[in-house]
Write a protein that holds these residues in place. Structure first.
Motif, PDB file in Angstrom:
ATOM      1  N   SER A 161       0.844  -1.196   0.000  1.00 42.30           N
ATOM      2  CA  SER A 161       0.000   0.000   0.000  1.00 42.30           C
ATOM      3  C   SER A 161       0.880   1.247   0.000  1.00 42.30           C
ATOM      4  CB  SER A 161      -0.930  -0.005   1.221  1.00 42.30           C
ATOM      5  OG  SER A 161      -1.867   1.027   1.125  1.00 42.30           O
ATOM      6  N   CYS A 162       1.343   1.600  -1.191  1.00 40.18           N
ATOM      7  CA  CYS A 162       2.166   2.794  -1.353  1.00 40.18           C
ATOM      8  C   CYS A 162       1.489   3.814  -2.266  1.00 40.18           C
ATOM      9  CB  CYS A 162       3.535   2.405  -1.915  1.00 40.18           C
ATOM     10  SG  CYS A 162       4.521   1.418  -0.771  1.00 40.18           S
ATOM     11  N   ASP A 163       0.183   3.689  -2.390  1.00 39.44           N
ATOM     12  CA  ASP A 163      -0.577   4.589  -3.254  1.00 39.44           C
ATOM     13  C   ASP A 163      -1.869   5.071  -2.614  1.00 39.44           C
ATOM     14  OD1 ASP A 163      -1.857   2.125  -3.292  1.00 39.44           O
ATOM     15  OD2 ASP A 163      -1.318   1.678  -5.375  1.00 39.44           O
ATOM     16  N   ASP A 164      -2.170   4.600  -1.410  1.00 39.11           N
ATOM     17  CA  ASP A 164      -3.449   4.880  -0.762  1.00 39.11           C
ATOM     18  C   ASP A 164      -3.651   6.354  -0.447  1.00 39.11           C
ATOM     19  OD1 ASP A 164      -1.255   4.248   0.927  1.00 39.11           O
ATOM     20  OD2 ASP A 164      -2.552   4.033   2.666  1.00 39.11           O
ATOM     21  N   ILE A 165      -2.596   7.027   0.031  1.00 41.47           N
ATOM     22  CA  ILE A 165      -2.727   8.450   0.344  1.00 41.47           C
ATOM     23  C   ILE A 165      -3.011   9.241  -0.926  1.00 41.47           C
ATOM     24  CG2 ILE A 165      -1.537  10.490   1.256  1.00 41.47           C
ATOM     25  CD1 ILE A 165       0.057   8.581   3.057  1.00 41.47           C
ATOM     26  N   ALA A 166      -2.337   8.867  -2.006  1.00 37.87           N
ATOM     27  CA  ALA A 166      -2.540   9.554  -3.282  1.00 37.87           C
ATOM     28  C   ALA A 166      -3.983   9.428  -3.760  1.00 37.87           C
ATOM     29  CB  ALA A 166      -1.586   8.994  -4.341  1.00 37.87           C
ATOM     30  N   PHE A 167      -4.545   8.213  -3.644  1.00 38.40           N
ATOM     31  CA  PHE A 167      -5.951   8.021  -4.032  1.00 38.40           C
ATOM     32  C   PHE A 167      -6.859   8.988  -3.284  1.00 38.40           C
ATOM     33  CE2 PHE A 167      -5.121   3.195  -4.680  1.00 38.40           C
ATOM     34  CZ  PHE A 167      -4.692   3.429  -5.979  1.00 38.40           C
ATOM     35  N   LEU A 168      -6.657   9.046  -1.970  1.00 34.70           N
ATOM     36  CA  LEU A 168      -7.630   9.719  -1.112  1.00 34.70           C
ATOM     37  C   LEU A 168      -7.385  11.213  -0.942  1.00 34.70           C
ATOM     38  CD1 LEU A 168      -8.044   6.953   1.616  1.00 34.70           C
ATOM     39  CD2 LEU A 168      -9.408   7.360  -0.424  1.00 34.70           C
ATOM     40  N   ARG A 169      -6.159  11.674  -1.138  1.00 41.76           N
ATOM     41  CA  ARG A 169      -5.890  13.118  -1.014  1.00 41.76           C
ATOM     42  C   ARG A 169      -6.703  13.937  -2.003  1.00 41.76           C
ATOM     43  NH1 ARG A 169      -0.577  15.107  -2.397  1.00 41.76           N
ATOM     44  NH2 ARG A 169      -1.494  17.154  -2.019  1.00 41.76           N
ATOM     45  N   ALA A 170      -7.005  13.343  -3.148  1.00 46.40           N
ATOM     46  CA  ALA A 170      -7.723  14.085  -4.190  1.00 46.40           C
ATOM     47  C   ALA A 170      -9.232  14.126  -3.955  1.00 46.40           C
ATOM     48  CB  ALA A 170      -7.439  13.465  -5.560  1.00 46.40           C
ATOM     49  N   ILE A 171      -9.712  13.382  -2.967  1.00 48.59           N
ATOM     50  CA  ILE A 171     -11.146  13.355  -2.682  1.00 48.59           C
ATOM     51  C   ILE A 171     -11.467  14.409  -1.621  1.00 48.59           C
ATOM     52  CG2 ILE A 171     -13.068  11.969  -1.822  1.00 48.59           C
ATOM     53  CD1 ILE A 171     -11.669   9.496  -2.888  1.00 48.59           C
ATOM     54  N   PRO A 172     -12.401  15.313  -1.888  1.00 49.30           N
ATOM     55  CA  PRO A 172     -12.755  16.344  -0.899  1.00 49.30           C
ATOM     56  C   PRO A 172     -13.297  15.745   0.395  1.00 49.30           C
ATOM     57  CG  PRO A 172     -13.613  16.913  -3.069  1.00 49.30           C
ATOM     58  CD  PRO A 172     -13.111  15.499  -3.168  1.00 49.30           C
ATOM     59  N   ASN A 173     -13.167  16.503   1.454  1.00 49.47           N
ATOM     60  CA  ASN A 173     -13.732  16.222   2.785  1.00 49.47           C
ATOM     61  C   ASN A 173     -12.956  15.206   3.615  1.00 49.47           C
ATOM     62  OD1 ASN A 173     -15.869  18.000   2.322  1.00 49.47           O
ATOM     63  ND2 ASN A 173     -17.226  16.391   1.567  1.00 49.47           N
ATOM     64  N   ILE A 174     -12.028  14.458   3.028  1.00 45.90           N
ATOM     65  CA  ILE A 174     -11.374  13.380   3.773  1.00 45.90           C
ATOM     66  C   ILE A 174     -10.150  13.886   4.537  1.00 45.90           C
ATOM     67  CG2 ILE A 174     -10.120  11.199   3.602  1.00 45.90           C
ATOM     68  CD1 ILE A 174     -11.902  10.336   1.412  1.00 45.90           C
ATOM     69  N   ARG A 175     -10.110  13.569   5.822  1.00 42.92           N
ATOM     70  CA  ARG A 175      -8.929  13.815   6.651  1.00 42.92           C
ATOM     71  C   ARG A 175      -8.045  12.565   6.571  1.00 42.92           C
ATOM     72  NH1 ARG A 175     -10.659  15.165  12.499  1.00 42.92           N
ATOM     73  NH2 ARG A 175     -11.635  13.125  12.291  1.00 42.92           N
ATOM     74  N   ILE A 176      -6.722  12.770   6.434  1.00 54.83           N
ATOM     75  CA  ILE A 176      -5.799  11.639   6.294  1.00 54.83           C
ATOM     76  C   ILE A 176      -4.780  11.683   7.424  1.00 54.83           C
ATOM     77  CG2 ILE A 176      -4.075  10.526   4.826  1.00 54.83           C
ATOM     78  CD1 ILE A 176      -5.531  11.692   2.418  1.00 54.83           C
ATOM     79  N   LEU A 177      -4.661  10.570   8.144  1.00 59.03           N
ATOM     80  CA  LEU A 177      -3.801  10.473   9.314  1.00 59.03           C
ATOM     81  C   LEU A 177      -2.850   9.280   9.187  1.00 59.03           C
ATOM     82  CD1 LEU A 177      -6.648  10.932  11.944  1.00 59.03           C
ATOM     83  CD2 LEU A 177      -5.078  12.719  11.157  1.00 59.03           C
ATOM     84  N   ALA A 178      -1.654   9.438   9.712  1.00 58.06           N
ATOM     85  CA  ALA A 178      -0.676   8.350   9.691  1.00 58.06           C
ATOM     86  C   ALA A 178       0.157   8.418  10.970  1.00 58.06           C
ATOM     87  CB  ALA A 178       0.218   8.456   8.458  1.00 58.06           C
ATOM     88  N   PRO A 179      -0.335   7.863  12.075  1.00 58.31           N
ATOM     89  CA  PRO A 179       0.419   7.884  13.330  1.00 58.31           C
ATOM     90  C   PRO A 179       1.705   7.069  13.229  1.00 58.31           C
ATOM     91  CG  PRO A 179      -1.524   6.491  13.522  1.00 58.31           C
ATOM     92  CD  PRO A 179      -1.636   7.194  12.219  1.00 58.31           C
ATOM     93  N   ALA A 180       2.732   7.526  13.938  1.00 56.26           N
ATOM     94  CA  ALA A 180       4.053   6.921  13.842  1.00 56.26           C
ATOM     95  C   ALA A 180       4.249   5.739  14.778  1.00 56.26           C
ATOM     96  CB  ALA A 180       5.124   7.975  14.133  1.00 56.26           C
ATOM     97  N   ASP A 181       3.533   5.715  15.903  1.00 62.19           N
ATOM     98  CA  ASP A 181       3.747   4.663  16.893  1.00 62.19           C
ATOM     99  C   ASP A 181       2.466   4.472  17.707  1.00 62.19           C
ATOM    100  OD1 ASP A 181       3.637   6.865  18.629  1.00 62.19           O
ATOM    101  OD2 ASP A 181       5.381   6.222  19.804  1.00 62.19           O
ATOM    102  N   PRO A 182       2.452   3.514  18.641  1.00 59.81           N
ATOM    103  CA  PRO A 182       1.238   3.275  19.427  1.00 59.81           C
ATOM    104  C   PRO A 182       0.736   4.492  20.196  1.00 59.81           C
ATOM    105  CG  PRO A 182       2.722   1.411  19.646  1.00 59.81           C
ATOM    106  CD  PRO A 182       3.484   2.471  18.906  1.00 59.81           C
ATOM    107  N   GLU A 183       1.650   5.346  20.684  1.00 53.79           N
ATOM    108  CA  GLU A 183       1.228   6.526  21.426  1.00 53.79           C
ATOM    109  C   GLU A 183       0.520   7.527  20.519  1.00 53.79           C
ATOM    110  OE1 GLU A 183       1.388   6.664  24.673  1.00 53.79           O
ATOM    111  OE2 GLU A 183       2.353   4.705  24.667  1.00 53.79           O
ATOM    112  N   GLU A 184       1.077   7.758  19.329  1.00 44.55           N
ATOM    113  CA  GLU A 184       0.411   8.644  18.377  1.00 44.55           C
ATOM    114  C   GLU A 184      -0.929   8.054  17.944  1.00 44.55           C
ATOM    115  OE1 GLU A 184       2.482  10.160  15.011  1.00 44.55           O
ATOM    116  OE2 GLU A 184       4.190  10.883  16.180  1.00 44.55           O
ATOM    117  N   LEU A 185      -0.988   6.743  17.824  1.00 42.48           N
ATOM    118  CA  LEU A 185      -2.237   6.092  17.444  1.00 42.48           C
ATOM    119  C   LEU A 185      -3.334   6.371  18.463  1.00 42.48           C
ATOM    120  CD1 LEU A 185      -3.955   4.084  15.779  1.00 42.48           C
ATOM    121  CD2 LEU A 185      -2.931   2.255  17.127  1.00 42.48           C
ATOM    122  N   SER A 186      -3.022   6.232  19.732  1.00 39.58           N
ATOM    123  CA  SER A 186      -4.010   6.484  20.779  1.00 39.58           C
ATOM    124  C   SER A 186      -4.497   7.925  20.743  1.00 39.58           C
ATOM    125  CB  SER A 186      -3.404   6.181  22.160  1.00 39.58           C
ATOM    126  OG  SER A 186      -3.164   4.811  22.317  1.00 39.58           O
TER     127      SER A 186
END
Length: 319
Positions: free
Chosen positions: A122-147
Motif C-alpha cells: 500500500s504505497c498509493d493509498d494516500i494519493a488516491f484519497l488526497r484528491a477526494i474532498p472532505n477526507i482527513r488523512i492520518l498516519a500515526p508513527a507509533d502506538p502513542e500517536e495512534l491512541s
C-alpha cells in the motif's frame, strides 16, 4: 532517544477503540473478515456493535455510510489496499460526498505485508484519497500517536482515513500525546543542522538515520507529521524557515503522498531560499520477495539509504 519496546500497533488500536466505545455508544466497528481474535474484547463488551462484513469491502463501506446516516460513528478495519483501492468509489460517493463521520482504519501500511506481493502493498493509498474532498488523512508513527489520533478522530468526527502499521513498531514517545497536538508536527529528536520530516511508521527508520548522520558530525532534528490532510501550513512554514535543508520521508509513492503535499505547498506559496529533498517509493511495483525491511532497503527508504542519500545531497549542494 527511541525506546525499543516492540508492541503490536493493531492491539493498541483494538484496546483504544474499545475504551472509546465504552464512553460513546455511537461507535460501531466493521471488519473485512480480519482481526476476529483481535477484537474479542470489543465483541464481548459490545456484541451488537461489531459487524464482520466478510471479504466484501465495497459493501462494508456502503454499510458504514448507512450507519453514519443513522447517527452512528462507524469504524472500518481491514488491510490497507482492500479498504482503499478496492472500494474507492464507495469512499468517494457514499462517504466523502455526503461528508459522513466514517473512519477507515487501514492496517499494514506501506510494505507491512511485503512478503505477500504487490496485491498487499500500500504505497498509493494516500494519493488516491488526497484528491477526494472532505477526507482527513492520518498516519500515526507509533502506538502513542495512534491512541492520541483516535481521541482526536472522535472529538472531531468527519470522513477520516488512518493508515497504521502491522506489528513490532517501537514506542517513539515517552509521554502520552494530547489530541490537540495531532494536527501539527511533533518533535521526536533535536538537532541544529538539518531537519528530517516523517509520516507514519517509517519514523523509526528516520530516527535510525539520524543516529547514522550524527556519527558523521551532522545533527538532525526529526519531526513526525501524523496529519497529512489537511496539511498544517503554519507548521511546515516554520520548519522550512528554520533549516537550510529539509528532507521528508514516507513509506509511500512520491506521487501524491505526504512529500507531494509539502511540495505542492512550496510551489503554491512560492517558498524559496531553502533545500527540500524527498524520500519515497518510485513509480514502480515492488515485485521481489522479502520482509518489510528488505523492501524498504530495496526502495531506498531504509535508515542506511536515507543517511547515505542525504550526505550525497548535502555534498552536491555544498552545505
Amino acid at each position: 532517544m527511541q525506546k525499543r519496546i516492540a508492541l503490536v500497533v493493531r492491539n493498541r488500536f483494538a484496546n483504544k477503540l474499545t475504551s472509546i466505545a465504552k464512553a460513546n455508544d455511537s461507535v460501531v466497528l466493521l471488519s473485512g473478515d480480519i482481526g476476529n481474535r483481535l477484537f474479542d474484547h470489543f465483541k464481548q463488551e459490545f456484541s451488537n456493535r461489531f459487524y464482520n462484513c466478510g471479504v466484501a469491502e465495497q459493501n462494508m463501506a456502503g454499510v458504514a455510510a448507512g450507519l453514519a446516516m443513522q447517527g452512528f460513528l462507524p469504524v472500518i478495519y481491514t488491510i490497507a489496499p482492500f479498504c482503499t483501492a478496492r472500494c474507492l468509489e464507495q469512499i468517494k460517493i457514499d462517504i466523502a460526498y455526503h461528508n459522513l463521520p466514517v473512519t477507515i482504519v487501514a492496517v499494514g501500511a506501506g510494505f507491512s505485508y511485503a512478503s505477500l506481493g504487490p496485491s498487499h502493498h500500500s504505497c498509493d493509498d494516500i494519493a488516491f484519497l488526497r484528491a477526494i474532498p472532505n477526507i482527513r488523512i492520518l498516519a500515526p508513527a507509533d502506538p502513542e500517536e495512534l491512541s492520541a489520533t483516535l481521541d482526536h478522530v472522535f472529538t472531531d468526527p468527519c470522513p477520516t482515513y488512518m493508515r497504521i502499521g502491522k506489528k513490532g513498531e517501537p514506542i517513539l514517545h515517552k509521554d502520552q500525546l494530547l489530541p490537540s497536538q495531532i494536527s501539527t508536527l511533533i518533535k521526536l529528536a533535536e538537532g541544529k543542522d538539518i531537519c528530517l520530516l516523517s509520516s507514519g511508521t517509517i519514523a523509526g527508520e528516520v530516527l535510525k538515520a539520524k543516529e547514522i548522520l550524527s556519527k558523521r558530525g551532522l545533527r538532525a532534528s526529526v519531526y513526525s507529521m501524523p496529519q497529512i490532510k489537511p496539511i498544517n501550513e503554519e507548521a511546515i512554514f516554520k520548519i522550512l524557515g528554520a533549516y537550510k535543508f529539509v528532507a521528508a520521508v514516507e513509506e509511500h509513492s512520491k506521487i501524491g503522498g505526504m512529500t507531494s503535499a509539502i511540495s505542492d505547498l512550496i510551489v503554491d506559496k512560492r517558498i524559496t531560499n531553502f533545500n527540500f529533498f524527498r524520500f519515497g517509493t518510485e513509480d514502480e511495483f515492488f515485485e521481489r520477495s522479502g520482509d518489510q525491511q528488505f523492501a524498504r532497503d530495496a526502495m531506498g527508504i531504509s535508515a542506511e539509504k536515507i543517511a547515505k542519500r542525504i550526505l550525497r545531497e548535502l555534498k552536491r549542494i555544498k552545505l
